[in-house]
Design a protein around this motif. Structure first.
Motif, mmCIF file in Angstrom:
data_model
loop_
_atom_site.group_PDB
_atom_site.id
_atom_site.type_symbol
_atom_site.label_atom_id
_atom_site.label_comp_id
_atom_site.label_asym_id
_atom_site.label_seq_id
_atom_site.Cartn_x
_atom_site.Cartn_y
_atom_site.Cartn_z
ATOM 1 N N ASP A 71 2.051 4.803 -5.683
ATOM 2 C CA ASP A 71 3.357 5.444 -5.530
ATOM 3 C C ASP A 71 3.705 6.352 -6.708
ATOM 4 O OD1 ASP A 71 3.755 4.170 -3.110
ATOM 5 O OD2 ASP A 71 4.852 2.475 -3.991
ATOM 6 N N SER A 115 5.619 5.356 2.254
ATOM 7 C CA SER A 115 4.387 4.656 1.891
ATOM 8 C C SER A 115 3.368 4.712 3.025
ATOM 9 C CB SER A 115 4.694 3.195 1.548
ATOM 10 O OG SER A 115 5.569 3.118 0.437
ATOM 11 N N ARG A 118 1.963 8.333 2.542
ATOM 12 C CA ARG A 118 1.569 8.717 1.191
ATOM 13 C C ARG A 118 0.394 7.895 0.664
ATOM 14 N NH1 ARG A 118 2.828 10.769 -3.767
ATOM 15 N NH2 ARG A 118 2.268 9.417 -5.513
ATOM 16 N N ARG A 119 0.451 6.600 0.803
ATOM 17 C CA ARG A 119 -0.577 5.759 0.189
ATOM 18 C C ARG A 119 -1.974 6.015 0.743
ATOM 19 N NH1 ARG A 119 2.812 0.029 -0.308
ATOM 20 N NH2 ARG A 119 4.210 0.714 -1.998
#
Length: 201
Positions: A71, A115, A118-119
């Motif tokens: 993050d 998340s 993005r992750r």
């Protein structure tokens, strides 16, 4: 005019007279610790940490999770730049397993939208950084489980619901890994599935 052998100069008015020199102020030494008042504070009086957020995360005891590192905004840039503390943290068996899970498995329910997208993206970027030490983890004796986990994604390609983004992440990772260790990966694939996988790749 000359008068008795010297120049007769007119007197200066008060406004042109030089001011008397002020006494020099004594320069006392700065008390010890005086500058500590400004340490960690910017021009607006806000606290400023000498460490970046990422470095602060890496110093946490106990260690922060890989999810928390993913993050952080600077993680890919710092990993490419060879941040030794970050490389040490990400090039472990557990960390690499987490990265592979993100690029081969859909996020579980309840994960936030940020998340969720993005992750996996950041994990794929890290795996595609061509950091040799990271790829060494895949081919170390006893770590075949990582390759099994990575290539288990091939089993999901027959399903129409396979997310295109994950397929892209998988391909970029396999290409980067194969470029680093072609003999090791080819030997693994021949052992795993000598026909289908090699034909596809």
């Amino acid at each position: 005019l000359w008068f008795h052998g010297r120049v007769n100069q007119p007197e200066l008015s008060d406004q042109f007279r030089p001011l008397p020199m002020a006494e020099t102020a004594s320069c006392d030494p700065i008390p010890a610790g005086a500058w500590e008042t400004f340490n960690g504070v910017d021009a607006y009086g806000c606290e400023v940490s000498p460490l970046s957020t990422l470095d602060s995360r890496l110093e946490e005891v106990p260690q922060c999770s890989i999810e928390e590192l993913l993050d952080e905004d600077e993680i890919v840039q710092e990993f490419r730049a060879g941040n030794s503390r970050l490389v040490e943290r990400l090039c472990t068996l557990d960390a690499v397993r987490t990265l592979v899970e993100y690029i081969t498995q859909e996020p579980s329910e309840g994960v936030s939208q940020g998340s969720r997208f993005r992750r996996p993206f950041v994990a794929a970027e890290l795996l595609a950084c061509n950091v040799e030490r990271l790829f060494e983890v895949f081919v170390q004796p006893g770590n075949v489980e990582l390759l099994n986990l990575l290539f288990s994604f091939m089993d999901s390609l027959s399903r129409s619901s396979t997310p295109p983004a994950l397929a892209s992440y998988f391909c970029s990772t396999v290409m980067a890994l194969f470029a680093q260790y072609p003999d090791d990966i080819a030997a693994y694939l021949r052992h795993r599935c000598p026909n289908e996988l090699l034909d596809v790749l």
